[in-house]
Design a protein around this motif. Structure first.
Motif, PDB file in Angstrom:
ATOM      1  N   CYS A  56       0.845  -1.198   0.000  1.00  0.00           N
ATOM      2  CA  CYS A  56       0.000   0.000   0.000  1.00  0.00           C
ATOM      3  C   CYS A  56       0.878   1.245   0.000  1.00  0.00           C
ATOM      4  O   CYS A  56       1.747   1.401   0.872  1.00  0.00           O
ATOM      5  CB  CYS A  56      -0.912  -0.002   1.221  1.00  0.00           C
ATOM      6  SG  CYS A  56      -1.986   1.453   1.305  1.00  0.00           S
ATOM      7  N   SER A  57       0.681   2.125  -0.952  1.00  0.00           N
ATOM      8  CA  SER A  57       1.457   3.359  -1.024  1.00  0.00           C
ATOM      9  C   SER A  57       1.012   4.354   0.038  1.00  0.00           C
ATOM     10  O   SER A  57       1.707   5.328   0.309  1.00  0.00           O
ATOM     11  CB  SER A  57       1.339   3.983  -2.419  1.00  0.00           C
ATOM     12  OG  SER A  57      -0.013   4.289  -2.705  1.00  0.00           O
ATOM     13  N   HIS A  58      -0.112   4.090   0.667  1.00  0.00           N
ATOM     14  CA  HIS A  58      -0.650   4.990   1.695  1.00  0.00           C
ATOM     15  C   HIS A  58      -0.133   4.631   3.090  1.00  0.00           C
ATOM     16  O   HIS A  58       0.357   5.487   3.807  1.00  0.00           O
ATOM     17  CB  HIS A  58      -2.179   4.952   1.662  1.00  0.00           C
ATOM     18  CG  HIS A  58      -2.837   5.891   2.596  1.00  0.00           C
ATOM     19  ND1 HIS A  58      -2.866   7.250   2.382  1.00  0.00           N
ATOM     20  CD2 HIS A  58      -3.496   5.672   3.761  1.00  0.00           C
ATOM     21  CE1 HIS A  58      -3.508   7.829   3.377  1.00  0.00           C
ATOM     22  NE2 HIS A  58      -3.903   6.895   4.226  1.00  0.00           N
ATOM     23  N   CYS A  59      -0.225   3.339   3.460  1.00  0.00           N
ATOM     24  CA  CYS A  59       0.164   2.942   4.819  1.00  0.00           C
ATOM     25  C   CYS A  59       1.361   1.991   4.872  1.00  0.00           C
ATOM     26  O   CYS A  59       1.898   1.737   5.941  1.00  0.00           O
ATOM     27  CB  CYS A  59      -1.026   2.313   5.549  1.00  0.00           C
ATOM     28  SG  CYS A  59      -1.471   0.645   4.973  1.00  0.00           S
ATOM     29  N   GLY A  60       1.767   1.429   3.714  1.00  0.00           N
ATOM     30  CA  GLY A  60       2.926   0.548   3.670  1.00  0.00           C
ATOM     31  C   GLY A  60       2.644  -0.916   3.941  1.00  0.00           C
ATOM     32  O   GLY A  60       3.563  -1.727   3.977  1.00  0.00           O
ATOM     33  N   TYR A  61       1.381  -1.276   4.110  1.00  0.00           N
ATOM     34  CA  TYR A  61       1.030  -2.670   4.393  1.00  0.00           C
ATOM     35  C   TYR A  61       1.260  -3.531   3.153  1.00  0.00           C
ATOM     36  O   TYR A  61       0.796  -3.206   2.065  1.00  0.00           O
ATOM     37  CB  TYR A  61      -0.424  -2.765   4.852  1.00  0.00           C
ATOM     38  CG  TYR A  61      -0.871  -4.165   5.187  1.00  0.00           C
ATOM     39  CD1 TYR A  61      -0.399  -4.807   6.324  1.00  0.00           C
ATOM     40  CD2 TYR A  61      -1.757  -4.850   4.360  1.00  0.00           C
ATOM     41  CE1 TYR A  61      -0.805  -6.098   6.640  1.00  0.00           C
ATOM     42  CE2 TYR A  61      -2.166  -6.138   4.669  1.00  0.00           C
ATOM     43  CZ  TYR A  61      -1.685  -6.753   5.807  1.00  0.00           C
ATOM     44  OH  TYR A  61      -2.091  -8.032   6.113  1.00  0.00           O
ATOM     45  N   LEU A  62       1.971  -4.650   3.337  1.00  0.00           N
ATOM     46  CA  LEU A  62       2.302  -5.561   2.236  1.00  0.00           C
ATOM     47  C   LEU A  62       1.530  -6.867   2.403  1.00  0.00           C
ATOM     48  O   LEU A  62       1.634  -7.529   3.436  1.00  0.00           O
ATOM     49  CB  LEU A  62       3.806  -5.855   2.224  1.00  0.00           C
ATOM     50  CG  LEU A  62       4.297  -6.985   1.326  1.00  0.00           C
ATOM     51  CD1 LEU A  62       4.020  -6.682  -0.133  1.00  0.00           C
ATOM     52  CD2 LEU A  62       5.775  -7.231   1.549  1.00  0.00           C
ATOM     53  N   ALA A  63       0.749  -7.211   1.378  1.00  0.00           N
ATOM     54  CA  ALA A  63       0.029  -8.488   1.373  1.00  0.00           C
ATOM     55  C   ALA A  63      -0.353  -8.829  -0.055  1.00  0.00           C
ATOM     56  O   ALA A  63      -0.775  -7.954  -0.818  1.00  0.00           O
ATOM     57  CB  ALA A  63      -1.221  -8.406   2.237  1.00  0.00           C
ATOM     58  N   ALA A  77      -5.360  -3.391   5.116  1.00  0.00           N
ATOM     59  CA  ALA A  77      -5.140  -2.771   6.419  1.00  0.00           C
ATOM     60  C   ALA A  77      -5.886  -1.444   6.565  1.00  0.00           C
ATOM     61  O   ALA A  77      -6.645  -1.258   7.508  1.00  0.00           O
ATOM     62  CB  ALA A  77      -3.649  -2.553   6.653  1.00  0.00           C
ATOM     63  N   CYS A  78      -5.688  -0.532   5.603  1.00  0.00           N
ATOM     64  CA  CYS A  78      -6.301   0.798   5.749  1.00  0.00           C
ATOM     65  C   CYS A  78      -7.544   0.981   4.885  1.00  0.00           C
ATOM     66  O   CYS A  78      -8.264   1.963   5.037  1.00  0.00           O
ATOM     67  CB  CYS A  78      -5.289   1.903   5.462  1.00  0.00           C
ATOM     68  SG  CYS A  78      -4.808   2.075   3.727  1.00  0.00           S
ATOM     69  N   PHE A  86      -1.240   2.853 -10.544  1.00  0.00           N
ATOM     70  CA  PHE A  86      -0.945   4.107  -9.851  1.00  0.00           C
ATOM     71  C   PHE A  86      -0.321   3.819  -8.490  1.00  0.00           C
ATOM     72  O   PHE A  86       0.673   4.447  -8.107  1.00  0.00           O
ATOM     73  CB  PHE A  86      -2.211   4.956  -9.689  1.00  0.00           C
ATOM     74  CG  PHE A  86      -1.977   6.209  -8.910  1.00  0.00           C
ATOM     75  CD1 PHE A  86      -1.348   7.296  -9.501  1.00  0.00           C
ATOM     76  CD2 PHE A  86      -2.355   6.302  -7.578  1.00  0.00           C
ATOM     77  CE1 PHE A  86      -1.105   8.459  -8.783  1.00  0.00           C
ATOM     78  CE2 PHE A  86      -2.116   7.454  -6.846  1.00  0.00           C
ATOM     79  CZ  PHE A  86      -1.494   8.540  -7.450  1.00  0.00           C
ATOM     80  N   ASN A  87      -0.894   2.870  -7.758  1.00  0.00           N
ATOM     81  CA  ASN A  87      -0.350   2.513  -6.451  1.00  0.00           C
ATOM     82  C   ASN A  87       1.104   2.056  -6.581  1.00  0.00           C
ATOM     83  O   ASN A  87       1.975   2.520  -5.844  1.00  0.00           O
ATOM     84  CB  ASN A  87      -1.188   1.407  -5.808  1.00  0.00           C
ATOM     85  CG  ASN A  87      -0.637   0.994  -4.480  1.00  0.00           C
ATOM     86  OD1 ASN A  87      -0.714   1.726  -3.500  1.00  0.00           O
ATOM     87  ND2 ASN A  87      -0.040  -0.186  -4.435  1.00  0.00           N
ATOM     88  N   ALA A  88       1.381   1.155  -7.532  1.00  0.00           N
ATOM     89  CA  ALA A  88       2.749   0.659  -7.733  1.00  0.00           C
ATOM     90  C   ALA A  88       3.689   1.797  -8.128  1.00  0.00           C
ATOM     91  O   ALA A  88       4.828   1.862  -7.656  1.00  0.00           O
ATOM     92  CB  ALA A  88       2.769  -0.442  -8.786  1.00  0.00           C
ATOM     93  N   SER A  89       3.215   2.715  -8.970  1.00  0.00           N
ATOM     94  CA  SER A  89       4.070   3.828  -9.398  1.00  0.00           C
ATOM     95  C   SER A  89       4.435   4.735  -8.222  1.00  0.00           C
ATOM     96  O   SER A  89       5.541   5.269  -8.167  1.00  0.00           O
ATOM     97  CB  SER A  89       3.403   4.634 -10.510  1.00  0.00           C
ATOM     98  OG  SER A  89       2.336   5.419 -10.007  1.00  0.00           O
TER      99      SER A  89
END
Length: 121
Positions: A56-63, A77-78, A86-89
Motif C-alpha cells: 500500500c502506497s498509503h500505509c505501507g502494508y504488504l500483502a 489494512a487501511c 498508480f499505487n505501484a508507481s
C-alpha cells in the motif's frame, strides 16, 4: 523507474503474449528516457520493483491479497482503493526518493556522473 534488467527471464506470460513482449525493446526505452532526462538535467534512478504492486502506497502494508485484480488495488489494512498501476508507481517513486536521498551531495554533483548508469537498488 523500475529496473527492467532480466525482465524477460523473470516474467511469466501466456503463449499468445510472448511474441509481442519479447520483441519490445526495454533497453531502447531506457536509453530514450536517460537521453531526455540528461538533456533536462534530471537524474534517472532504477529501483527493484519487487512487491511494489502488493504494498500500500498509503500505509505501507504488504500483502498479496491487496492486489485484487490487474487494475484494482485495495489495502487490507487501511482500506484505501486505488488503480493498481498508480499505487505501484507511487511505491516506485518513493523508492527512488529514498535512493536519491541516500546519496551524498558529492555523488550527485560529480561531473559526468549519471545515476542511471551507476545505481540499482
Amino acid at each position: 523507474m523500475e529496473d527492467l534488467t532480466n525482465i524477460r527471464e523473470t516474467t511469466n506470460l501466456r503463449r499468445e503474449q510472448r511474441g509481442v513482449f519479447h520483441n519490445w525493446s526495454f533497453y531502447q526505452l531506457r536509453k530514450f528516457i536517460e537521453y531526455k532526462a540528461q538533456a533536462k538535467g534530471t537524474p534517472v534512478l532504477f529501483v527493484n520493483p519487487k512487491n511494489t504492486s502488493k504494498t500500500c502506497s498509503h500505509c505501507g502494508y504488504l500483502a498479496p491479497g491487496n492486489r485484487k485484480s490487474q487494475t484494482l488495488f485495495t489495502c487490507q489494512a487501511c482500506g484505501i482503493g486505488l488503480n493498481a498501476d498508480f499505487n505501484a508507481s507511487q511505491n516506485i517513486r518513493q523508492l527512488g526518493i529514498s535512493l536519491l536521498s541516500s546519496l551524498s551531495v558529492n555523488q550527485r554533483n560529480v561531473g559526468g556522473y549519471r545515476p542511471a548508469d551507476k545505481l540499482t537498488a
